[in-house]
Design a protein around this motif. Structure first.
Motif, PDB file in Angstrom:
ATOM      1  N   LEU A   1       0.553  -1.196   0.315  1.00  0.00           N
ATOM      2  CA  LEU A   1      -0.236   0.104   0.401  1.00  0.00           C
ATOM      3  C   LEU A   1       0.884   0.872  -0.264  1.00  0.00           C
ATOM      4  O   LEU A   1       0.631   1.809  -0.285  1.00  0.00           O
ATOM      5  CB  LEU A   1      -0.889   0.261   1.290  1.00  0.00           C
ATOM      6  N   LEU A   2       1.782   1.314   0.767  1.00  0.00           N
ATOM      7  CA  LEU A   2       2.521   2.926   0.513  1.00  0.00           C
ATOM      8  C   LEU A   2       4.146   2.182  -0.285  1.00  0.00           C
ATOM      9  O   LEU A   2       3.738   3.565  -0.917  1.00  0.00           O
ATOM     10  CB  LEU A   2       4.015   1.900   1.683  1.00  0.00           C
ATOM     11  N   ARG A   3       3.779   1.277  -1.092  1.00  0.00           N
ATOM     12  CA  ARG A   3       4.701   1.623  -2.695  1.00  0.00           C
ATOM     13  C   ARG A   3       3.849   1.961  -3.178  1.00  0.00           C
ATOM     14  O   ARG A   3       4.163   3.133  -4.421  1.00  0.00           O
ATOM     15  CB  ARG A   3       5.033   0.092  -3.146  1.00  0.00           C
ATOM     16  N   ARG A   4       2.237   1.629  -3.149  1.00  0.00           N
ATOM     17  CA  ARG A   4       1.204   1.872  -4.680  1.00  0.00           C
ATOM     18  C   ARG A   4       1.027   3.304  -4.338  1.00  0.00           C
ATOM     19  O   ARG A   4       1.036   4.152  -4.876  1.00  0.00           O
ATOM     20  CB  ARG A   4       0.429   1.216  -4.649  1.00  0.00           C
ATOM     21  N   SER A   5       0.993   4.517  -3.230  1.00  0.00           N
ATOM     22  CA  SER A   5       0.341   5.310  -2.685  1.00  0.00           C
ATOM     23  C   SER A   5       1.219   5.947  -3.666  1.00  0.00           C
ATOM     24  O   SER A   5       1.370   7.251  -3.769  1.00  0.00           O
ATOM     25  CB  SER A   5       0.295   6.002  -1.725  1.00  0.00           C
ATOM     26  N   HIS A   6       2.672   5.896  -3.137  1.00  0.00           N
ATOM     27  CA  HIS A   6       3.459   6.982  -3.389  1.00  0.00           C
ATOM     28  C   HIS A   6       3.675   7.416  -4.889  1.00  0.00           C
ATOM     29  O   HIS A   6       4.431   8.206  -5.520  1.00  0.00           O
ATOM     30  CB  HIS A   6       5.069   6.474  -2.048  1.00  0.00           C
ATOM     31  N   GLU A   7       3.876   5.523  -5.793  1.00  0.00           N
ATOM     32  CA  GLU A   7       4.053   5.347  -6.832  1.00  0.00           C
ATOM     33  C   GLU A   7       3.164   6.280  -7.926  1.00  0.00           C
ATOM     34  O   GLU A   7       3.289   7.309  -9.054  1.00  0.00           O
ATOM     35  CB  GLU A   7       4.025   4.287  -7.390  1.00  0.00           C
ATOM     36  N   ALA A   8       1.839   6.509  -7.135  1.00  0.00           N
ATOM     37  CA  ALA A   8       0.718   7.155  -7.337  1.00  0.00           C
ATOM     38  C   ALA A   8       1.062   8.833  -7.892  1.00  0.00           C
ATOM     39  O   ALA A   8       0.954   9.275  -8.277  1.00  0.00           O
ATOM     40  CB  ALA A   8      -0.225   7.362  -6.921  1.00  0.00           C
TER      41      ALA A   8
END
Length: 302
Positions: free
Chosen positions: A246-253
């Protein structure tokens, strides 16, 4: 690595250019004394430009960058309108720029701007270098009408898990904030929260035209109220780390052209997931609120 789309080329560009770690941002507003308004000269598009400038700074800071922002206008605002602008930035959670109305923005920034944030078609004539982010227009639909024009984004806001559809009429946003024309009604005591407008405008990609309806504002207020209630409840549970995926996907977005609308969807999904511990949900919402600026922890302890 933070990348935004340069409107002039249509290409994603890393800002600031590596290896520099200081982002110089210039937010440029259309003239405050033109168009239909509530007497302050501030229109919905002004709010959206200010918000995207704030979002850019928050995302950059989350990536460990230093940010300096100046605010310029097509024409210097009168004192009363300048004070109204300051009040609007305050109640919408917009971090104040280092200089407002700078006549020589490069000097105030310590060099040429890396990014110019402006309304579509309103870019300053002296912005010859740097990336240009053009913010899409904002239109409104009168109360009682809910169909937006074709080709526009009409954000309804992510629905919180387990929340009922709001049925109570809503009152105008804070009187100090220019009311979005045609969207205010009367009623609920929690409806005066101007951060609901911030949530609503974050719900669409920044370049897309946005249509604001009374129904959309009511949904945003409802979502904000429910998220704060949930965050206050999760805060009472043992802390747990943010799920790595979740952290990775949110920062990527966020670093991919300021995709905060995708982050809002991720948060709504995380709130509903049974496999994410309450403490982890709290940490996730608290962490991402550094960018969202929605004061999601406001109800803790109440």
């Amino acid at each position: 690595m933070l990348r935004v789309t340069d409107t002039r080329t249509g290409r994603l560009v890393e800002v600031p250019a590596p290896p520099r770690r200081l982002l110089r941002s210039r937010v440029h507003l259309p003239a405050l004394d033109t168009g239909t308004d509530d007497g302050t000269g501030i229109r919905p598009v002004h709010l959206r430009v200010l918000l995207i400038g704030d979002l850019l700074a928050r995302v950059a800071e989350l990536q460990g960058l230093q940010v300096v922002t100046v605010l310029t206008t097509t024409a210097p605002p009168a004192d009363d309108r300048s004070r109204a602008l300051d009040r609007v930035m305050d109640v919408l959670g917009i971090h104040p720029p280092v200089v407002v109305g700078a006549r020589h923005p490069d000097a105030a920034l310590g060099g040429p701007a890396d990014v110019h944030v402006t309304a579509r078609g309103e870019g300053p004539a002296d912005a010859t270098s740097g990336v240009r982010i053009e913010v899409g227009p904002v239109s409104t639909v009168p109360s009682g009408e809910s169909t937006p024009p074709d080709g526009t984004c009409s954000p309804d806001g992510p629905a919180p898990a387990g929340a009922a559809t709001p049925t109570t009429p809503d009152a105008p946003v804070d009187p100090a904030v220019p009311t979005v024309p045609g969207t205010s009604t009367a009623g609920a005591p929690d409806a005066a929260d101007p951060l609901a407008l911030r949530l609503l405008l974050l719900g669409c990609p920044y370049a897309s035209p946005v249509t604001v309806t009374g129904e959309a504002l009511a949904a945003a207020r409802h979502t904000l109220r429910e998220w704060r209630r949930q965050v206050a409840g999760w805060a009472r549970e043992p802390s747990a780390p943010i799920p790595a995926e979740l952290l990775r996907r949110s920062h990527e977005a966020l670093v991919d052209d300021l995709g905060v609308h995708a982050v809002l969807e991720l948060l709504a999904d995380a709130a509903a997931r049974g496999d994410v511990r309450s403490g982890a949900k709290f940490e996730t919402f608290a962490h991402l609120d550094r960018v969202l600026g929605l004061d999601l922890a406001r109800d803790i302890g109440h």
